[in-house]
Design a protein around this motif. Structure first.
Motif, PDB file in Angstrom:
ATOM      1  N   PHE A 147     -41.443  -3.701   1.439  1.00 21.91           N
ATOM      2  CA  PHE A 147     -41.589  -4.268   0.078  1.00 21.91           C
ATOM      3  C   PHE A 147     -41.077  -5.836   0.407  1.00 21.91           C
ATOM      4  N   ARG A 148     -40.250  -5.969   1.460  1.00 15.26           N
ATOM      5  CA  ARG A 148     -39.640  -7.382   1.711  1.00 15.26           C
ATOM      6  C   ARG A 148     -40.764  -8.510   2.014  1.00 15.26           C
ATOM      7  N   HIS A 149     -41.643  -7.722   2.748  1.00 10.64           N
ATOM      8  CA  HIS A 149     -42.814  -8.855   3.056  1.00 10.64           C
ATOM      9  C   HIS A 149     -44.153  -8.306   2.375  1.00 10.64           C
ATOM     10  N   SER A 150     -44.664  -8.974   1.888  1.00 13.49           N
ATOM     11  CA  SER A 150     -46.079  -8.324   1.114  1.00 13.49           C
ATOM     12  C   SER A 150     -47.085  -8.166   2.385  1.00 13.49           C
ATOM     13  N   GLY A 151     -47.527  -6.801   2.411  1.00 15.08           N
ATOM     14  CA  GLY A 151     -48.687  -6.743   3.349  1.00 15.08           C
ATOM     15  C   GLY A 151     -49.460  -5.587   2.637  1.00 15.08           C
ATOM     16  N   ASP A 204     -57.292  -1.390 -10.560  1.00 15.43           N
ATOM     17  CA  ASP A 204     -57.672  -2.330  -9.459  1.00 15.43           C
ATOM     18  C   ASP A 204     -56.498  -3.222  -9.167  1.00 15.43           C
ATOM     19  N   GLU A 205     -55.298  -2.848  -9.271  1.00 11.13           N
ATOM     20  CA  GLU A 205     -54.295  -3.922  -9.273  1.00 11.13           C
ATOM     21  C   GLU A 205     -53.184  -3.249  -8.154  1.00 11.13           C
ATOM     22  N   LEU A 206     -53.741  -2.859  -7.182  1.00 14.65           N
ATOM     23  CA  LEU A 206     -52.646  -1.913  -6.386  1.00 14.65           C
ATOM     24  C   LEU A 206     -53.561  -2.217  -4.788  1.00 14.65           C
ATOM     25  N   ALA A 207     -53.010  -3.462  -4.236  1.00 11.00           N
ATOM     26  CA  ALA A 207     -53.597  -3.582  -2.957  1.00 11.00           C
ATOM     27  C   ALA A 207     -52.643  -3.878  -1.775  1.00 11.00           C
ATOM     28  N   THR A 208     -51.469  -4.326  -2.418  1.00 17.37           N
ATOM     29  CA  THR A 208     -50.392  -4.780  -1.185  1.00 17.37           C
ATOM     30  C   THR A 208     -49.062  -4.079  -1.718  1.00 17.37           C
ATOM     31  N   THR A 209     -48.272  -4.151  -0.822  1.00 21.48           N
ATOM     32  CA  THR A 209     -46.599  -3.623  -0.931  1.00 21.48           C
ATOM     33  C   THR A 209     -46.241  -4.506  -2.117  1.00 21.48           C
ATOM     34  N   ALA A 210     -46.442  -5.746  -2.416  1.00 18.30           N
ATOM     35  CA  ALA A 210     -45.906  -6.286  -3.486  1.00 18.30           C
ATOM     36  C   ALA A 210     -46.444  -5.665  -4.595  1.00 18.30           C
ATOM     37  N   ASP A 211     -47.553  -5.611  -4.771  1.00 19.97           N
ATOM     38  CA  ASP A 211     -48.221  -4.806  -5.945  1.00 19.97           C
ATOM     39  C   ASP A 211     -47.492  -3.304  -6.243  1.00 19.97           C
ATOM     40  N   LEU A 212     -47.315  -2.774  -5.316  1.00 19.08           N
ATOM     41  CA  LEU A 212     -46.688  -1.480  -5.326  1.00 19.08           C
ATOM     42  C   LEU A 212     -45.209  -1.439  -6.091  1.00 19.08           C
ATOM     43  N   ARG A 213     -44.561  -2.563  -5.537  1.00 20.74           N
ATOM     44  CA  ARG A 213     -43.207  -2.608  -6.000  1.00 20.74           C
ATOM     45  C   ARG A 213     -43.157  -3.346  -7.380  1.00 20.74           C
ATOM     46  N   ARG A 214     -44.191  -4.110  -7.717  1.00 23.65           N
ATOM     47  CA  ARG A 214     -44.345  -4.234  -8.927  1.00 23.65           C
ATOM     48  C   ARG A 214     -44.802  -3.269 -10.065  1.00 23.65           C
ATOM     49  N   ALA A 215     -45.448  -2.285  -9.649  1.00 22.34           N
ATOM     50  CA  ALA A 215     -45.809  -1.236 -10.377  1.00 22.34           C
ATOM     51  C   ALA A 215     -44.420  -0.406 -10.611  1.00 22.34           C
ATOM     52  N   ILE A 216     -43.831  -0.261  -9.514  1.00 23.36           N
ATOM     53  CA  ILE A 216     -42.513   0.599  -9.613  1.00 23.36           C
ATOM     54  C   ILE A 216     -41.249  -0.167 -10.601  1.00 23.36           C
TER      55      ILE A 216
END
Ligand SMILES: C[S@@+](CC[C@H](N)C(=O)[O-])C[C@H]1O[C@@H](n2cnc3c(N)ncnc32)[C@H](O)[C@@H]1O
Length: 328
Positions: A147-151, A204-216
């Motif tokens: 989650f350091r880089h969004s991918g 539909d708000e989960l596509a990237t590692t940044a989205d995942l971290r945001r959800a957490i």
């Protein structure tokens, strides 16, 4: 417990610090991995290896352990496995100079035993496995492990097959997702986190590692507990599930026990308590294995200072005992 990912993410605290991935550079990062406990692993494996024999490196990565084996014992040959095509490419280049003393194959190591049997029936005089992920796998945003880089939410070591993290999240219900985050990530807040992740997926708000971290962070807040980012454990749990890392290890331990020659050594470097427990249980089978140390070895302070990833490494080395004589 060992939290491998924590080490890579030690300095991440907010969305602002993300490096965003860019389509042009996806997958282009250099393959550089600092080999962990190089001398301890290599010496453990070659100490007993009989002259001219065949060693298996189940986790080639950048080829660091294999290279040292081939350099230190000119009589030995190595066959290496890795499921990551980039690791195969990098280690093939690095070890090219050893000619036919080195061969490698892209495969999950669970399949390594069968592949090896197809290739040769000769006895194996040493096996090493350096589990988990390599630095390039963490550092390349295209792999979606950090989650350091969004991918993209991928997380597969083998980028050519299997289910991505996003597909896994889509397939599981919230309870199943919570179970795996709890078991593999050792995250006590797994239910809350899993529900929020599923909601983000459904909206539909989960596509990237940044989205995942945001959800957490939405589920548990941004606070770092004990210096650990709130997303660390969930990322680790998902990665272990995506790559079936525990199943893989169980299969490796089975065929390694069957295939290694009596008197020869098996060295396993693990970074997660579940993995270390499996290895410890195997080596406890007193009629089959003789552990070289009672407790696992750990990296020296010096090495940990140079390479923080070594901090959670546990090395167990054991010798295969001779098969008992059977009276006719
Ligand atoms: C820590 S790195 C190995 C580094 C290597 N010892 C070196 O010194 O360069 C672990 C490697 O194992 C591979 N790996 C992990 N699980 C695997 C599995 N089940 N089957 C095959 N390769 C696997 C990963 O793709 C990664 O390249």
């Amino acid at each position: 417990m060992s939290i491998e990912l924590q080490l890579a993410y030690d300095h991440v605290s907010s969305d602002d610090e993300f490096t965003w991935f860019d389509e042009e550079t996806l997958g282009m990062a250099e393959f550089e991995h600092a080999t962990v406990m190089l001398d301890e692993v290599v010496e453990g494996v070659i100490a007993t290896a009989t002259e001219g024999g065949l060693i298996i490196d189940a986790t080639l990565g950048g080829g660091g352990h294999s290279e040292a084996i081939l350099e230190r014992r000119h009589d030995l040959r190595v066959i290496g496995f890795d499921r990551d095509p980039r690791a195969i490419e990098a280690s093939s280049k690095r070890l090219e100079r050893f000619g036919d003393r080195f061969r490698c194959m892209q495969t999950a190591f669970s399949e390594g035993g069968e592949l090896l049997d197809e290739l040769t029936r000769e006895p194996v005089v040493g096996i090493c496995a350096d589990l988990g992920i390599s630095s390039p796998q963490i550092d390349d945003p295209a792999r979606g492990m950090s989650f350091r880089h969004s991918g993209p939410l991928d997380m597969r070591m083998d980028t050519t097959s299997g289910e991505t993290a996003l597909e896994l999240i889509g397939r599981l219900d919230a309870d199943e997702l919570a179970d795996l985050i709890y078991r593999f990530g050792e995250e006590r807040r797994s239910r809350r986190i899993a529900r929020t992740i599923k909601r983000a997926f459904d909206e539909d708000e989960l596509a990237t590692t940044a989205d995942l971290r945001r959800a957490i962070v939405r589920a548990v807040g941004p606070a770092r507990i004990g210096g650990v980012d709130p997303a660390t454990r969930t990322f680790q749990g998902l990665r272990i599930a995506v790559n079936r890392e525990i199943d893989e290890l169980e299969k490796l331990l089975l065929w390694a026990t069957a295939r290694i020659a009596p008197g020869m050594s098996f060295a396993v470097l693990s970074f997660h308590s579940l993995e270390d427990r499996l290895v410890k249980e195997l080596f406890r089978q007193g009629e089959v294995w003789k552990p070289m140390t009672k407790k696992p070895r750990i990296a020296s302070d010096d090495e940990v200072t140079r390479n923080p990833r070594a901090r959670s490494a546990k090395l167990r080395v054991a010798r295969r005992l001779p098969l008992p004589e059977v009276d006719e």
